[in-house]
Design an enzyme around this catalytic site. Structure first.
Site, PDB file in Angstrom:
ATOM      1  CB  THR A   1      -0.755   0.072   1.395  1.00 11.92           C
ATOM      2  OG1 THR A   1      -1.942  -1.084   1.206  1.00 11.92           O
ATOM      3  CG2 THR A   1      -2.050   1.534   1.415  1.00 11.92           C
TER       4      THR A   1
ATOM      5  CG  ASP B   1      -3.789  -1.143  -1.923  1.00 13.57           C
ATOM      6  OD1 ASP B   1      -4.505  -2.119  -2.756  1.00 13.57           O
ATOM      7  OD2 ASP B   1      -3.814  -0.727  -0.950  1.00 13.57           O
TER       8      ASP B   1
HETATM    9  C1  GP9 Z   1      -1.782  -0.436   6.532  1.00 14.05           C
HETATM   10  C2  GP9 Z   1      -2.778  -0.444   5.066  1.00 14.05           C
HETATM   11  C3  GP9 Z   1      -3.089  -2.123   4.415  1.00 14.05           C
HETATM   12  O1  GP9 Z   1      -2.206   0.269   7.355  1.00 14.05           O
HETATM   13  O2  GP9 Z   1      -2.352  -0.035   4.280  1.00 14.05           O
HETATM   14  O3  GP9 Z   1      -0.924  -2.440   3.709  1.00 14.05           O
HETATM   15  P1  GP9 Z   1      -0.694  -3.182   3.325  1.00 14.05           P
HETATM   16  O4  GP9 Z   1      -0.383  -4.935   4.063  1.00 14.05           O
HETATM   17  O5  GP9 Z   1      -1.238  -3.680   2.063  1.00 14.05           O
HETATM   18  O6  GP9 Z   1       0.390  -3.255   2.410  1.00 14.05           O
END
Ligand code: GP9
Length: 417
Positions: free
Chosen positions: A80, A254
């Protein structure tokens, strides 16, 4: 020194394409709500499970907005946070680790900073610990004014599950916050519920789980369906609010949720063999612009998250004088359609190149490897240039080099040609 940045500027100037004049300023002065949908891939859109739509609300919403169906995530290990980096900087994340951790003290001239200079208040809303992915530190470097993290939300045992605050409560509380922030604003919401291992309370399961050989994929359908339901609540409440007239939404996925470890199950669901080409195509994530003044359209251009910044800034009619951007306006019909992954693979209008193999993008047929040579070469160049900026912290020299030739001048010249 500043000379190190010159080859990058020259490289980008050469590749630069003008912004789409028709869309320039369509959302001038408007607020922006960017919604980052956790682990949301394009294959669920307009698709069914047990005869039911998996994303019924989004399927309808996209008919009323500007939807991109060949849009890819470009993240690597920073997941993300890498998608956040791509959006803010229009540069590629690094190949190892998360750039949010490794290069948080670099100099950047990120989109929130430029928006701030143009009178916008900027924020991120995400109901997780503020230190996760080193966000609290990196957001300062990216020029984000305010980070509404877990401590700014009412999080209780009753309204949480798995990773934390359920998205329905996150959306509702975030909308309340938005109504109070100074306008014009740019805020970015990051959802959380549709996250591995994709579990939900019983009463939030709005669709039966899947019946493939992967429990992960089977549950994913349910968390995606849940996310769609709560997105509906949010957008419908947003439309009833005073924000609606002066705000656009930019909704995007994302990164993938279902990894290649579940290829067999994915094949069972999609009814085809998931070879490396299909696996590559599964890296597409939805992208939708929605709001008053944005004409409904499905756009098939090949692009990725690196292209979000120039596309959005053009729609807002803001001159973005940071020349170090690797993306191109998704709306420009003459744009170079080249989506580069962090592994050095690529998709272009005609081809998909994966680890030395070449495929026809339309048919998925494997073709002569040489046809992809130029694409691989460009992909490599692109990543090398981007890496040189990050590893050398070269944006600290931006002001010294800016006199060379600002990007908008280049654009004007190209448009006149
Ligand atoms: C955690 C969320 C998830 O705050 O943004 O992160 P990811 O594991 O999908 O990178």
């Amino acid at each position: 020194d500043s000379n190190e940045l010159v080859p990058v500027i020259n490289y980008l100037n050469e590749k630069n394409t003008p912004l789409n004049a028709e869309y320039a300023g369509v959302a001038k002065g408007k607020n922006v709500i960017a919604i980052s949908l956790e682990s949301t891939q394009t294959f669920v859109v307009d698709n069914k499970l047990h005869g039911e739509e998996i994303t019924p609300y989004f399927n309808d919403l996209k008919e009323e907005g500007l939807y991109f169906d060949n849009f890819y995530h470009q993240v690597k290990q920073g997941r993300t946070s890498d998608s956040e980096f791509l959006l803010a900087n229009s540069m590629y994340p690094t190949n190892r680790g998360a750039v949010f951790f490794t290069h948080s003290s670099n100099e950047y001239e990120a989109m929130p900073e430029v928006l701030g200079e143009n009178g916008y208040s900027t924020s991120v809303m995400h109901a997780n610990d503020k230190t996760f992915w080193n966000r609290n530190v990196m957001y300062d470097s990216l020029g984000i004014d305010k980070f509404y993290s877990k401590e700014d939300y009412n999080v209780t045992e009753e309204n949480s599950y798995g990773w934390g605050l359920l998205d329905e409560h996150f959306f509702a509380q975030s909308l309340d916050k938005m109504k109070k922030i100074e306008q014009p604003f740019y805020t970015r919401m990051i959802t959380l519920t549709n996250h591995h291992p994709f579990t939900l309370p019983e009463d939030k399961k709005y669709i039966e789980e899947g019946n493939t050989s992967s429990g992960t994929l089977n549950r994913y359908f349910q968390t995606i369906r849940y996310q769609d339901e709560v997105l509906k609540q949010f957008v419908e409440n947003f439309k009833k609010s005073e924000l609606y007239d002066d705000t656009i939404l930019m909704i995007y996925g994302d990164h993938f949720g279902i990894s290649e470890n579940h290829q067999k199950a994915m094949g069972e669901y999609l009814g085809k063999d998931i070879n490396e080409f299909e696996q590559f195509q599964l890296q597409r994530v939805p992208l939708l612009f929605y709001g008053k003044g944005i004409e409904p359209q499905v756009n098939h251009t090949v692009g990725g998250q690196v292209d979000l910044r120039p596309t959005l800034m053009n729609m807002l009619g803001i001159e973005d004088n940071n020349p170090i951007q690797f993306g191109h306006d998704l709306l420009n019909e003459d744009r170079r359609q080249l989506m580069v992954t962090r592994d050095g693979d690529f998709a272009s209008e005609k081809y998909v190149g994966i680890q030395g193999s070449c495929y026809d993008r339309q048919t998925g047929e494997e073709i002569e490897a040489e046809l992809c040579d130029p694409g691989f070469k460009q992909a490599k160049e692109e990543l090398t240039m981007s890496d040189s900026v990050i590893y050398g912290d070269l944006l600290r020299y931006l002001d010294e080099t800016r006199v060379v030739e600002p990007m908008d001048e280049q654009n004007k010249q190209k448009q006149e040609e």
